[in-house]
Design an enzyme around this catalytic site. Structure first.
Site, PDB file in Angstrom:
ATOM      1  N   GLU A  53      85.703 -41.815  -0.780  1.00 28.52           N
ATOM      2  CA  GLU A  53      85.898 -40.446  -0.811  1.00 28.52           C
ATOM      3  C   GLU A  53      84.543 -39.968  -1.562  1.00 28.52           C
ATOM      4  OE1 GLU A  53      88.401 -37.053  -3.183  1.00 28.52           O
ATOM      5  OE2 GLU A  53      88.312 -39.044  -3.927  1.00 28.52           O
ATOM      6  N   ARG A  54      83.681 -40.817  -2.402  1.00 28.69           N
ATOM      7  CA  ARG A  54      82.600 -40.169  -3.128  1.00 28.69           C
ATOM      8  C   ARG A  54      81.427 -40.442  -2.089  1.00 28.69           C
ATOM      9  NH1 ARG A  54      84.910 -42.496  -8.787  1.00 28.69           N
ATOM     10  NH2 ARG A  54      86.101 -40.407  -9.143  1.00 28.69           N
ATOM     11  N   HIS A 149      64.620 -17.072  -0.005  1.00 20.60           N
ATOM     12  CA  HIS A 149      65.019 -16.016   0.734  1.00 20.60           C
ATOM     13  C   HIS A 149      64.771 -14.757   0.142  1.00 20.60           C
ATOM     14  CE1 HIS A 149      66.712 -18.791   3.508  1.00 20.60           C
ATOM     15  NE2 HIS A 149      67.142 -17.882   4.297  1.00 20.60           N
ATOM     16  N   GLY A 175      85.873 -36.107  -8.373  1.00 15.34           N
ATOM     17  CA  GLY A 175      85.275 -36.701  -9.631  1.00 15.34           C
ATOM     18  C   GLY A 175      84.199 -35.705  -9.902  1.00 15.34           C
ATOM     19  N   ASN A 177      80.621 -34.493 -11.657  1.00 16.56           N
ATOM     20  CA  ASN A 177      79.408 -35.360 -11.907  1.00 16.56           C
ATOM     21  C   ASN A 177      79.558 -35.863 -13.326  1.00 16.56           C
ATOM     22  OD1 ASN A 177      78.744 -34.963  -9.259  1.00 16.56           O
ATOM     23  ND2 ASN A 177      76.859 -34.008  -9.426  1.00 16.56           N
ATOM     24  N   GLU A 178      80.178 -35.345 -14.269  1.00 18.79           N
ATOM     25  CA  GLU A 178      80.276 -35.593 -15.606  1.00 18.79           C
ATOM     26  C   GLU A 178      80.903 -36.915 -15.457  1.00 18.79           C
ATOM     27  OE1 GLU A 178      78.466 -32.092 -15.657  1.00 18.79           O
ATOM     28  OE2 GLU A 178      80.617 -32.594 -14.919  1.00 18.79           O
TER      29      GLU A 178
END
Length: 195
Positions: A53-54, A149, A175, A177-178
């Site tokens: 998944e990651r 932009h 999950g 990033n921490e």
């Protein structure tokens, strides 16, 4: 199904094409022949696929970053300020050069992890590293591209506006990033619960 109820659609910042709804399960009874696997091992089944998944999150993040780069490159070649294309200004060139190098470097890393996964050798820590680095890069690239932009980037008629909003979730799903930092840190022996 008795005991199951779908609630309202929830309003959210990005990913407007995907509904996010409340789901309620109140005393739901599942017939034995509809149970997949052992009833008490659901969490174990879920964690079995976390590395994959990651990795999928990392693949998506690097693709989104690359697409934002391409959209922005086209825009700054055409958009004129003070009589010349935005892309001809040194700041624009430097920002684009930095993003190109970072995207290319992480693409190589992700490609190697796909090969590891295909061989059944992708570990949880390395997948966490990829998810952390690519989603952080996606966020930085979206921010830089939106800035390049100018005011147009804030308008929904330009793809970068929607891409920016969509990218905000990447550092949270699969999950946060921490949590990725926690996984990586623990793998370094920095976990007082292991003593």
């Amino acid at each position: 199904m008795e005991g199951f109820e779908r609630g309202r659609n929830l309003a959210k910042l990005g990913l407007k094409a995907q509904d996010t709804s409340e789901l309620f399960f109140n005393d739901v009874k599942i017939p034995k022949n509809n149970v997949l696997g052992e009833g008490t091992k659901g969490f174990r089944y879920l964690t079995h696929f976390l590395a994959e998944e990651r990795l999928m999150a990392a693949v998506g993040a690097i693709c989104h970053a690359a697409k934002a780069f391409d959209v922005t490159l086209e825009f700054i070649k055409e958009r004129k300020v003070f009589g010349k294309a935005v892309g001809l200004f040194q700041n624009s060139r430097f920002k684009m050069a930095e993003m190109r190098a970072q995207i290319d470097a992480l693409q190589c890393f992700v490609d190697q992890l796909v090969l590891l996964h295909n061989d059944g050798k992708l570990d949880v820590v390395t997948a966490a590293e990829a998810k952390l680095l690519t989603t952080d890069l996606e966020g930085r690239v979206m921010d830089e591209c939106l800035q390049l932009h100018g005011g147009a980037g804030y308008m929904d008629e330009y793809p970068i506006s929607r891409m920016f909003a969509n990218a905000t979730i990447s550092r949270i799903f699969a999950g946060s990033n921490e949590i990725m930092k926690e996984i990586i840190g623990r793998s370094l022996g920095l976990d007082d619960r292991q003593k």
